[in-house]
Design a protein around this motif. Structure first.
Motif, PDB file in Angstrom:
ATOM      1  N   PHE A 213       0.853  -1.186   0.000  1.00  0.00           N
ATOM      2  CA  PHE A 213       0.000   0.000   0.000  1.00  0.00           C
ATOM      3  C   PHE A 213       0.890   1.238   0.000  1.00  0.00           C
ATOM      4  N   SER A 214       0.406   2.276  -0.655  1.00  0.00           N
ATOM      5  CA  SER A 214       1.125   3.542  -0.608  1.00  0.00           C
ATOM      6  C   SER A 214       0.898   4.201   0.746  1.00  0.00           C
ATOM      7  N   THR A 215       1.725   5.142   1.075  1.00  0.00           N
ATOM      8  CA  THR A 215       1.620   5.823   2.368  1.00  0.00           C
ATOM      9  C   THR A 215       0.356   6.661   2.470  1.00  0.00           C
ATOM     10  N   ARG A 216      -0.305   6.915   1.332  1.00  0.00           N
ATOM     11  CA  ARG A 216      -1.542   7.717   1.345  1.00  0.00           C
ATOM     12  C   ARG A 216      -2.782   6.872   1.637  1.00  0.00           C
ATOM     13  N   THR A 217      -2.652   5.544   1.619  1.00  0.00           N
ATOM     14  CA  THR A 217      -3.805   4.665   1.834  1.00  0.00           C
ATOM     15  C   THR A 217      -4.215   4.688   3.305  1.00  0.00           C
ATOM     16  N   SER A 218      -5.511   4.837   3.546  1.00  0.00           N
ATOM     17  CA  SER A 218      -6.010   4.872   4.918  1.00  0.00           C
ATOM     18  C   SER A 218      -6.010   3.476   5.525  1.00  0.00           C
ATOM     19  N   GLN A 219      -6.016   3.437   6.865  1.00  0.00           N
ATOM     20  CA  GLN A 219      -6.026   2.157   7.565  1.00  0.00           C
ATOM     21  C   GLN A 219      -7.285   1.365   7.239  1.00  0.00           C
ATOM     22  N   ARG A 220      -8.414   2.038   7.155  1.00  0.00           N
ATOM     23  CA  ARG A 220      -9.671   1.342   6.857  1.00  0.00           C
ATOM     24  C   ARG A 220      -9.649   0.734   5.460  1.00  0.00           C
ATOM     25  N   ALA A 221      -9.130   1.494   4.490  1.00  0.00           N
ATOM     26  CA  ALA A 221      -9.057   0.978   3.120  1.00  0.00           C
ATOM     27  C   ALA A 221      -8.147  -0.248   3.057  1.00  0.00           C
ATOM     28  N   GLN A 246       2.925  -3.964   3.594  1.00  0.00           N
ATOM     29  CA  GLN A 246       3.958  -2.947   3.767  1.00  0.00           C
ATOM     30  C   GLN A 246       3.479  -1.645   3.155  1.00  0.00           C
ATOM     31  N   ARG A 247       3.737  -0.553   3.864  1.00  0.00           N
ATOM     32  CA  ARG A 247       3.405   0.783   3.354  1.00  0.00           C
ATOM     33  C   ARG A 247       4.698   1.484   2.976  1.00  0.00           C
ATOM     34  N   ARG A 248       4.775   1.892   1.718  1.00  0.00           N
ATOM     35  CA  ARG A 248       5.950   2.606   1.217  1.00  0.00           C
ATOM     36  C   ARG A 248       5.489   3.647   0.218  1.00  0.00           C
ATOM     37  N   ALA A 249       6.359   4.624  -0.020  1.00  0.00           N
ATOM     38  CA  ALA A 249       6.019   5.641  -1.011  1.00  0.00           C
ATOM     39  C   ALA A 249       5.912   5.027  -2.404  1.00  0.00           C
ATOM     40  N   GLN A 250       6.824   4.101  -2.711  1.00  0.00           N
ATOM     41  CA  GLN A 250       6.830   3.435  -4.017  1.00  0.00           C
ATOM     42  C   GLN A 250       7.123   1.956  -3.821  1.00  0.00           C
ATOM     43  N   PRO A 251       6.519   1.084  -4.627  1.00  0.00           N
ATOM     44  CA  PRO A 251       6.850  -0.347  -4.529  1.00  0.00           C
ATOM     45  C   PRO A 251       8.252  -0.615  -5.041  1.00  0.00           C
ATOM     46  N   PRO A 253      10.736  -2.072  -7.390  1.00  0.00           N
ATOM     47  CA  PRO A 253      10.527  -2.523  -8.780  1.00  0.00           C
ATOM     48  C   PRO A 253      10.907  -3.974  -9.026  1.00  0.00           C
ATOM     49  N   SER A 254      11.745  -4.563  -8.156  1.00  0.00           N
ATOM     50  CA  SER A 254      12.193  -5.930  -8.392  1.00  0.00           C
ATOM     51  C   SER A 254      11.420  -6.969  -7.580  1.00  0.00           C
ATOM     52  N   THR A 255      10.918  -6.582  -6.394  1.00  0.00           N
ATOM     53  CA  THR A 255      10.245  -7.569  -5.533  1.00  0.00           C
ATOM     54  C   THR A 255       8.947  -7.052  -4.923  1.00  0.00           C
ATOM     55  N   LEU A 256       8.467  -5.878  -5.321  1.00  0.00           N
ATOM     56  CA  LEU A 256       7.248  -5.248  -4.812  1.00  0.00           C
ATOM     57  C   LEU A 256       7.439  -4.732  -3.390  1.00  0.00           C
ATOM     58  N   ILE A 257       7.910  -5.581  -2.469  1.00  0.00           N
ATOM     59  CA  ILE A 257       8.132  -5.182  -1.082  1.00  0.00           C
ATOM     60  C   ILE A 257       9.628  -5.093  -0.803  1.00  0.00           C
ATOM     61  N   GLY A 258       9.982  -4.457   0.308  1.00  0.00           N
ATOM     62  CA  GLY A 258      11.385  -4.275   0.641  1.00  0.00           C
ATOM     63  C   GLY A 258      12.065  -5.557   1.081  1.00  0.00           C
ATOM     64  N   GLN A 259      13.395  -5.501   1.169  1.00  0.00           N
ATOM     65  CA  GLN A 259      14.174  -6.692   1.474  1.00  0.00           C
ATOM     66  C   GLN A 259      13.880  -7.226   2.864  1.00  0.00           C
ATOM     67  N   GLY A 260      13.713  -6.334   3.836  1.00  0.00           N
ATOM     68  CA  GLY A 260      13.424  -6.778   5.197  1.00  0.00           C
ATOM     69  C   GLY A 260      12.107  -7.520   5.298  1.00  0.00           C
ATOM     70  N   LYS A 261      11.069  -6.964   4.689  1.00  0.00           N
ATOM     71  CA  LYS A 261       9.763  -7.624   4.703  1.00  0.00           C
ATOM     72  C   LYS A 261       9.800  -8.926   3.913  1.00  0.00           C
ATOM     73  N   LEU A 262      10.578  -8.944   2.839  1.00  0.00           N
ATOM     74  CA  LEU A 262      10.699 -10.160   2.035  1.00  0.00           C
ATOM     75  C   LEU A 262      11.337 -11.287   2.854  1.00  0.00           C
ATOM     76  N   GLU A 263      12.363 -10.963   3.635  1.00  0.00           N
ATOM     77  CA  GLU A 263      12.976 -11.980   4.492  1.00  0.00           C
ATOM     78  C   GLU A 263      11.982 -12.478   5.541  1.00  0.00           C
ATOM     79  N   GLU A 264      11.165 -11.568   6.053  1.00  0.00           N
ATOM     80  CA  GLU A 264      10.154 -11.965   7.032  1.00  0.00           C
ATOM     81  C   GLU A 264       9.162 -12.951   6.421  1.00  0.00           C
ATOM     82  N   VAL A 265       8.754 -12.691   5.183  1.00  0.00           N
ATOM     83  CA  VAL A 265       7.834 -13.602   4.498  1.00  0.00           C
ATOM     84  C   VAL A 265       8.509 -14.954   4.257  1.00  0.00           C
ATOM     85  N   ALA A 266       9.768 -14.919   3.802  1.00  0.00           N
ATOM     86  CA  ALA A 266      10.485 -16.167   3.522  1.00  0.00           C
ATOM     87  C   ALA A 266      10.643 -17.011   4.780  1.00  0.00           C
TER      88      ALA A 266
END
Length: 575
Positions: A213-221, A246-251, A253-266
């Protein structure tokens, strides 16, 4: 060819910066040192590795397989020298990778989070940490440089809450004396028992959800979208184990989410025994490939998930035809970069529809198949056009039931016309359109057509493939837009349906907003909806509430379509 099937080579992994050729040759000789089969390591090997690490003043890692062969020598920490998922031997939730890592460090702090994460991501048999005395780090001991002050063993456990265990500090000789074969047999027995218990508990696919989600997305959405994604997975027959976002300004481009969150998923894939990751955003071919390599299991995106549900729901020939066309249109631009993901044996979410042979074919054959399917869809359009022309000659008004998926359209059709359309509390329960005749109390006949449910960001492949079905919407005299008022996101659902209707190539007829499931909402919510939409109707298709007003509205529309006056008392006697 995987590394364990080729001759051992002397390549040094990690950062070589600052190392001299003679030092690189010393590291290469580690490949030829004897390594014990039934021990974690030998005293001689540990001392040689520690001395070399102290001489270079940098951490070193050595990976050995169960045949006693050193298969990787790296300069750096376990995290910096680890194997990628596609380089590792075949593994599963009930077994380990067959590799152990011997690593040196200087800070006497034991294995850090990065080293333990590398242990889990590679599913190593064991991680042995050697604390080495070095001149610049010798604060707690007067041991000579290159001496192994203590050693610790870290290994995985099948308990997701613990994930791994680390032994108490021991001497190098104590670690070297332990029987590695007995340790490994007991450990893999634990994993096998856990994997068997999980298989007995559920025969459904075990799914992790990942969304961005982008940083502009509300918690309810965010909560509404994640809840809908859970429902989609459940409708596809999967079991959601955990949700990540994960909330970031931009996804990325290579994995959609950041490296830290990706390791958490793995790590959670390993801990929970998941066999599928579902992303809430459409993935590029590169993102899909990179995610699969990082987490080690299949990855599908939201569009592929919806296509899979449609494949499960398709019963008629035309439904299967349109689903196959949509899936092939989705697959075609993703052939490049798929890699091993094209070989999806065993079924499951994202594999239904055109079949394994279609997924493994090349672009030319797929394009040929798409062209053939499009011709059949065109023929289907022509057939439906003739049916509509026949109805128009009989001057029978047609009302199409449209709305967000699971709004209750099929229940409404069944209650009004005694139809037998499939009804289920799940997304996209009905796929094939169903048309039934309804006689109003005045004797005026109308036709009600139940259409496929909509969803926000409906995959464009579905809109194109289902154009023959969606023409039932564009050719109807009027639309009954059914809304599930009990859904917290009902206002967003109205907007999503309107966007899809506006995107259709042909303008639709007039609409009547029908709020369904009013028996499940509070009086305050109904009052709010009445104020916002004063011309709407409020019904309960399941309990038959509000049908008098609905039939009056249908009768008024019939009279307006036929330019006949409406008799005010024509349906006063309706119960």
């Amino acid at each position: 060819m995987p590394f364990f099937q080729v001759q051992i080579i002397d390549k040094i992994y990690g950062s070589h910066k600052g190392l001299k050729p003679a030092q690189l040759r010393q590291l290469s000789r580690l490949y030829s040192l004897p390594f014990p089969l039934n021990r974690f390591l030998s005293i001689e090997f540990g001392e040689r590795l520690a001395a070399l690490s102290a001489e270079l003043e940098t951490p070193l890692c050595v990976y050995a397989n169960r045949r006693g062969q050193v298969v990787r020598v790296g300069v750096g920490t376990p995290k910096e020298t680890q194997f990628s998922i596609d380089e590792l031997p075949r593994q599963g939730t009930e077994r380990l990778s067959g590799l152990r890592c011997i690593a040196t460090q200087f800070d006497m702090q034991g294995p850090n989070r990065g080293a333990l994460t590398a242990l889990a991501l590679q599913r190593l048999d064991a991680l042995v940490i050697l604390d080495v005395a070095v001149e610049g780090f010798r604060r707690r001991s007067a041991a000579p440089s290159g001496f192994v002050q203590r050693a610790q063993i870290a290994n995985l456990v099948p308990d997701p809450l613990a994930r791994w265990v680390v032994s108490t500090p021991q001497s190098l000789s104590q670690v070297a004396a332990q029987d590695f074969d007995v340790f490994l047999e007991d450990l893999e027995d634990e994993f096998r028992r856990t994997a068997t218990a999980r298989a007995v508990e559920s025969d459904r696919e075990r799914v992790l959800l990942v969304d961005f989600f982008s940083t502009r997305t509300s918690q309810r959405a965010m909560e509404e979208e994640l809840s809908e994604l859970v429902q989609l997975v459940t409708s596809a027959g999967g079991e959601v184990l955990k949700v990540f976002y994960q909330r970031r300004a931009q996804p990325d481009p290579s994995t959609l989410i950041g490296q830290g969150k990706l390791e958490e998923v793995a790590l959670s894939v390993q801990d929970l025994g998941a066999n599928l990751v579902v992303c809430g955003r459409e993935l590029t071919p590169t993102q899909g490939r990179n995610l699969e390599q990082a987490v080690g299991v299949r990855v599908v995106d939201r569009n592929e998930l919806i296509l899979d549900i449609f494949a499960r729901r398709a019963r008629s020939h035309e439904g299967k035809l349109q689903v196959e066309l949509a899936q092939l249109q989705y697959l075609l631009p993703r052939l490049t970069g798929r890699g091993g993901a094209l070989s999806r044996l065993g079924g499951g979410i994202g594999t239904r529809g055109p079949g394994e042979t279609k997924l493994e074919t090349d672009r030319r054959i797929i394009r040929r198949r798409i062209a053939k399917l499009q011709l059949e869809v065109n023929a289907l359009q022509a057939h439906r056009a003739r049916l509509r022309a026949r109805r128009q000659r009989k001057e029978v008004p047609v009302f199409a039931l449209v709305g967000y998926t699971n709004a209750g359209k099929s229940t409404l059709l069944n209650t009004l016309t005694d139809a037998d359309a499939l009804v289920a509390d799940q997304l996209f329960a009905t796929l094939d359109p169903t048309t039934r005749r309804l006689e109003l109390p005045t004797g005026d006949p109308v036709l009600l057509t139940d259409t496929v449910g909509f969803i926000h960001d409906l995959p464009p492949q579905l809109i194109d493939a289902f154009r023959a079905t969606l023409e039932e919407v564009t050719e109807a005299d009027a639309l009954l837009h059914v809304v599930d008022l009990s859904n917290p996101a009902w206002m967003n659902h109205i907007q999503a349906v309107q966007r899809i209707l506006e995107s259709l190539p042909i303008a639709t007829g007039p609409q009547l907003l029908v709020f369904n499931k009013v028996d499940r909402v509070s009086p305050e919510l109904r009052s709010f909806a009445e104020q916002e939409y004063p011309l709407a109707l409020f019904i309960s298709a399941q309990k038959g509430w509000g049908f008098l007003s609905l039939r009056q509205a249908l009768l008024r529309w019939v009279r307006s379509l036929t330019d006949l006056p409406l008799a005010e008392s024509s349906i006063d006697g309706e119960p």
